[in-house]
Scaffold this motif. Structure first.
Motif, short mmCIF file in Angstrom:
data_model
loop_
_atom_site.label_atom_id
_atom_site.label_comp_id
_atom_site.label_asym_id
_atom_site.label_seq_id
_atom_site.Cartn_x
_atom_site.Cartn_y
_atom_site.Cartn_z
N ILE A 166 16.23 47.15 47.26
CA ILE A 166 16.65 46.19 48.29
C ILE A 166 16.54 44.77 47.76
O ILE A 166 17.45 43.93 47.95
N ASN A 167 15.44 44.50 47.05
CA ASN A 167 15.25 43.16 46.49
C ASN A 167 16.30 42.84 45.44
O ASN A 167 16.76 41.70 45.33
N VAL A 168 16.68 43.86 44.65
CA VAL A 168 17.70 43.64 43.62
C VAL A 168 19.05 43.33 44.27
O VAL A 168 19.80 42.47 43.78
N GLU A 169 19.36 44.04 45.36
CA GLU A 169 20.61 43.75 46.07
C GLU A 169 20.60 42.32 46.59
O GLU A 169 21.61 41.60 46.49
N LYS A 170 19.44 41.91 47.11
CA LYS A 170 19.33 40.52 47.57
C LYS A 170 19.47 39.56 46.38
O LYS A 170 20.08 38.50 46.49
N TYR A 171 18.86 39.98 45.26
CA TYR A 171 18.94 39.16 44.05
C TYR A 171 20.39 39.02 43.59
O TYR A 171 20.83 37.93 43.19
N LYS A 172 21.14 40.14 43.63
CA LYS A 172 22.55 40.09 43.22
C LYS A 172 23.34 39.15 44.13
O LYS A 172 24.20 38.39 43.66
N GLU A 173 23.03 39.22 45.43
CA GLU A 173 23.70 38.30 46.35
C GLU A 173 23.34 36.85 46.01
O GLU A 173 24.20 35.95 46.06
N MET A 174 22.06 36.64 45.69
CA MET A 174 21.62 35.30 45.34
C MET A 174 22.30 34.82 44.07
O MET A 174 22.70 33.65 43.95
N MET A 175 22.46 35.75 43.09
CA MET A 175 23.10 35.38 41.84
C MET A 175 24.57 35.01 42.03
O MET A 175 25.12 34.26 41.24
N ARG A 176 25.16 35.52 43.10
CA ARG A 176 26.57 35.18 43.35
C ARG A 176 26.71 33.77 43.93
O ARG A 176 27.77 33.15 43.80
N ILE A 177 25.65 33.28 44.57
CA ILE A 177 25.74 31.94 45.14
C ILE A 177 25.07 30.90 44.24
O ILE A 177 25.10 29.71 44.55
N LEU A 178 24.47 31.38 43.13
CA LEU A 178 23.95 30.46 42.12
C LEU A 178 24.93 30.41 40.95
O LEU A 178 25.57 31.42 40.63
N PRO A 179 25.07 29.26 40.28
CA PRO A 179 26.04 29.14 39.18
C PRO A 179 25.54 29.86 37.91
O PRO A 179 25.10 29.23 36.95
#
Length: 341
Positions: free
Chosen positions: A194-207
């Motif tokens: 779950i945290n990795v999925e959140k991390y992937k989402e975060m990585m999409r909004i970070l450059p």
């Protein structure tokens, strides 16, 4: 006075006449004695016949028993061989099970290591530039391990009973420990997922997405000698050299808030990201994205060029955090850099 005739008292003379001139032998005997001798001879002959018959019966029985004993011996020898083969098979399977239990332990350790590294990533390890988890993969079988390490050899020494019992206990303990730990590890991995999925989402909004096909950095962020004046100045972004017309990609999801041309920036585009960061792409040959466009990470937003204050075809990218420019490499990872870590 007259007496009755008693045949048993009659006497007989037996003559034995040898051949030639030898004298004749005479034997006198009574009838009773003769009859007794005859009966005794018959009895002896009968006993001999009985003994012969009994002996033949016993001989047949002995032969049958010897045949049965030989058959039983062959059967038991075959049974012992089968049991020895079965024991060898069980020992081989036990050894294989022991190796598999060790592999399970290794896999559990790898999963725990991966879990720790994923947690480190999702807790902000990206900010320090670390991305790629390094997990050592064990061989699937002892044979593969031998192939990786080299040849093996030595004498063939059978396992003792103590060795077998120790191997059994070691395998039982290993499997029991793995089974006990597995539910907790599974639960932790589910949370990590779950945290990795959140991390992937975060990585999409970070450059984090590298914005060009080229990975050739021509000028780092920070102080440098100005390419035009030669004076010490501050370089507020990262320059990436390339070929004119190469595509330029959005480093993160966001909305295009500004596009245009200036003598310093050349053709440029500014994207605001949900993370609160902004990215600016300068010196483009052409801007493809328009103001107000919603773009996804990796979308093509322009073509690389050398417009504005530029000495040659390259992309100047800036990352703005809280109104201040920061080093883009805090977020971006140069392609191929992960593999080399």
């Amino acid at each position: 006075m007259k007496f009755g005739f008693k045949p048993a008292n009659r006497k007989f003379t037996i003559l034995v006449v040898p051949e030639g001139a030898s004298p004749v032998f005479r034997f006198r005997t009574r009838l009773a004695l003769l009859l007794s001798l005859l009966v005794s001879a018959i009895v002896v002959i009968g006993l001999v016949l009985v003994l012969i018959v009994a002996n033949q019966s016993h001989s047949s029985r002995i032969v049958a028993l010897e045949t049965e004993l030989s058959s039983s011996k062959d059967y038991y020898e075959s049974t012992v061989d089968d049991k020895e083969q079965a024991i060898d098979t069980l020992l081989t399977e036990l050894l294989d099970l022991s190796e598999k239990s060790k592999t399970i332990e290794s896999r559990m350790l790898e999963l725990e290591q991966l879990e720790a590294e994923l947690k480190a990533i999702t807790n902000g390890n990206r900010q320090t530039g670390g991305l790629a988890p390094t997990v050592a993969v064990a061989a699937d079988s002892p044979g593969e391990a031998y192939e990786q390490k080299g040849g093996v050899g030595g004498e063939s020494i059978p396992l003792s009973e103590e060795d077998v019992l120790a191997l059994i206990n070691e395998t039982k303990d290993s499997i029991a420990a793995s089974l006990n730990e597995m539910p907790d590890l599974q639960s932790r991995l589910e949370q990590t997922k779950i945290n990795v999925e959140k991390y992937k989402e975060m990585m999409r909004i970070l450059p984090t997405y590298w914005p060009t096909d080229s990975a050739r950095v021509t000028s780092q962020f920070g102080k440098r000698s100005d390419p035009f004046s030669g004076r010490l100045t501050v370089h507020s972004g990262l320059d990436i050299g390339g070929q004119t017309g190469d595509p330029i990609f959005a480093a993160a999801d966001g909305t295009v808030t500004d596009t245009g041309y200036s003598s310093a920036r050349g053709n440029y585009a500014t994207i605001k990201h949900p993370s609160g960061l902004q990215t600016i792409y300068m010196h483009m040959k052409k801007t493809i994205a328009a103001k107000g466009d919603v773009v996804k990470q990796g979308d093509k937003i322009g073509l690389l060029g050398s417009t504005g204050r530029s000495t040659g075809p390259h992309l100047h990218i800036e990352v703005i955090k809280g109104g201040v420019t920061v080093d883009p490499l805090i977020y971006l990872t140069i392609p191929g850099e992960d593999e080399n870590q």
